[in-house]
Design an enzyme around this catalytic site. Sequence first.
Site, short mmCIF file in Angstrom:
data_model
loop_
_atom_site.label_atom_id
_atom_site.label_comp_id
_atom_site.label_asym_id
_atom_site.label_seq_id
_atom_site.Cartn_x
_atom_site.Cartn_y
_atom_site.Cartn_z
N GLY A 291 60.48 33.10 123.02
CA GLY A 291 62.53 33.09 122.14
C GLY A 291 62.20 33.78 121.09
CB SER A 292 65.53 33.84 118.82
OG SER A 292 65.94 34.31 117.64
CB THR A 293 61.83 35.31 114.74
OG1 THR A 293 63.21 36.06 114.18
CG2 THR A 293 61.00 36.32 115.36
#
EC number: 4.2.1.182
Length: 134
Positions: free
Chosen positions: A61-63
């Site tokens: 997923g997202s940083t």
Amino acid sequence: MKLKGRGIVKGVAEGELVVSRKPLSFLGGVDPNTGIITDPESDIQGEKITGKILAFPRGKGSTVGSYVIYALAKKGTGPKAIIVEEAEAIVAVGAIIAGIPLVTGIDISKLKSGMKVRVDGERGEVEIIAQGDL
């Protein structure tokens, strides 16, 4: 039994293990206010990771997930240590900025929830202290 991996973040922690067999997204998958896994696709949904040792294959997923790990630590709802098979950037950066011991390169198929383990982030070791439920 000791498992040898590679230490990413120094520190030693001991406690009960929570193991996921699936990659984990911290953004939207973990509630930083409660330390509870909220991802409906997770095999540990509903588990509380606060004060436990968290093991999973890798992050996804997202940083922004790195900052969720940091928020967990700052709110006192995070894990004592993290064990992963593959420490990709999201989990590594999150553990670094949060100061959570992190060991990578561990075969998590040898681990199960409820075990008591000791994680040494400097030596890159995970020691199984007790089998089964605590």
